[in-house]
Design an enzyme around this catalytic site. Sequence first.
Site, mmCIF file in Angstrom:
data_model
loop_
_atom_site.group_PDB
_atom_site.id
_atom_site.type_symbol
_atom_site.label_atom_id
_atom_site.label_comp_id
_atom_site.label_asym_id
_atom_site.label_seq_id
_atom_site.Cartn_x
_atom_site.Cartn_y
_atom_site.Cartn_z
ATOM 1 N N ASP A 279 0.567 -1.490 0.075
ATOM 2 C CA ASP A 279 -0.190 0.287 0.064
ATOM 3 C C ASP A 279 0.884 0.739 0.084
ATOM 4 O O ASP A 279 2.067 1.101 0.133
ATOM 5 C CB ASP A 279 -0.790 0.376 1.429
ATOM 6 C CG ASP A 279 -0.483 -0.178 2.123
ATOM 7 O OD1 ASP A 279 0.930 -0.278 2.709
ATOM 8 O OD2 ASP A 279 -0.926 -0.638 3.318
ATOM 9 N N ASN B 36 -7.885 -3.637 14.209
ATOM 10 C CA ASN B 36 -9.070 -3.664 14.001
ATOM 11 C C ASN B 36 -8.990 -4.862 12.936
ATOM 12 O O ASN B 36 -10.032 -4.947 12.338
ATOM 13 C CB ASN B 36 -10.234 -2.800 13.206
ATOM 14 C CG ASN B 36 -8.905 -1.741 12.392
ATOM 15 O OD1 ASN B 36 -8.064 -2.669 11.778
ATOM 16 N ND2 ASN B 36 -9.839 -0.665 11.697
#
Length: 243
Positions: free
Chosen positions: A67, A136
């Site tokens: 990314d 998360n």
Amino acid sequence: MKVIRTKNYQEMSKMAAEFILNKINSSSKLTLGLATGGTPVQTYHYLAQDYREHQTSYQHVTTFNLDEYIGLAKSDPNSYHYYMDKHFFSKVNIPTNQTFIPNGLAENLEMECYEYDELIKKHHGIDLQILGLGKNGHVGFNEPGTAFDQHTHIVELTNSTIQANARFFNDINQVPKRAITMGIGSIMESKEILLLVSGTEKNEALNKLLHGEIDEQFPASILNQHENVTIIADEDAIINTNL
Ligand code: PGA
């Protein structure tokens, strides 16, 4: 998923570097998927140290990073281009034209995503993908709710990720709100995955990964369906996971 327990962050990083070096030394051509963030920093340092001591060659290695932030120049110290160069690429003999990272400044971001996937395909896919684990459950910047079949795409970062990454910036307002990330689909197509997990703040996420449901609200959970995943985790991440 196979889990390797290590005492602490240093030992996790050493094992991860050895795991990667093993692949590099036993392949005539290797495509590595790379991750950034706090977790793999020491792994890169061990790889750099190995290069200084043993000159392990990276001439036959191609890398694809997971990314990059949208809007940061390669020269921006917070960009993942900068991170990779600083911690790894400048320390080994990998040819620059064999290292790929999404371009967060591309004029046509959709096209950048499409071309990134095409480039991975052209290299016959990723042989070994290194991953960190978000608190998360995100992998790369695939935030909760990302479809499991997505390939490289543009994401809006969640507040939890922005807050977690603010530690690298002077001010939380400087953290970009969007990024380009390889999708869960791209990651699952890798032939092998190495997931690194360290620290008590990852304890709950690791527990959920090992014992929870497979659910798009917890992106890493899909790794349970991949046939070749190794997790290297340290004691702090493992406590209370019943391992
Ligand atoms: P960290 O991030 O390695 O900086 O903890 C992991 C991730 O968010 O993927």
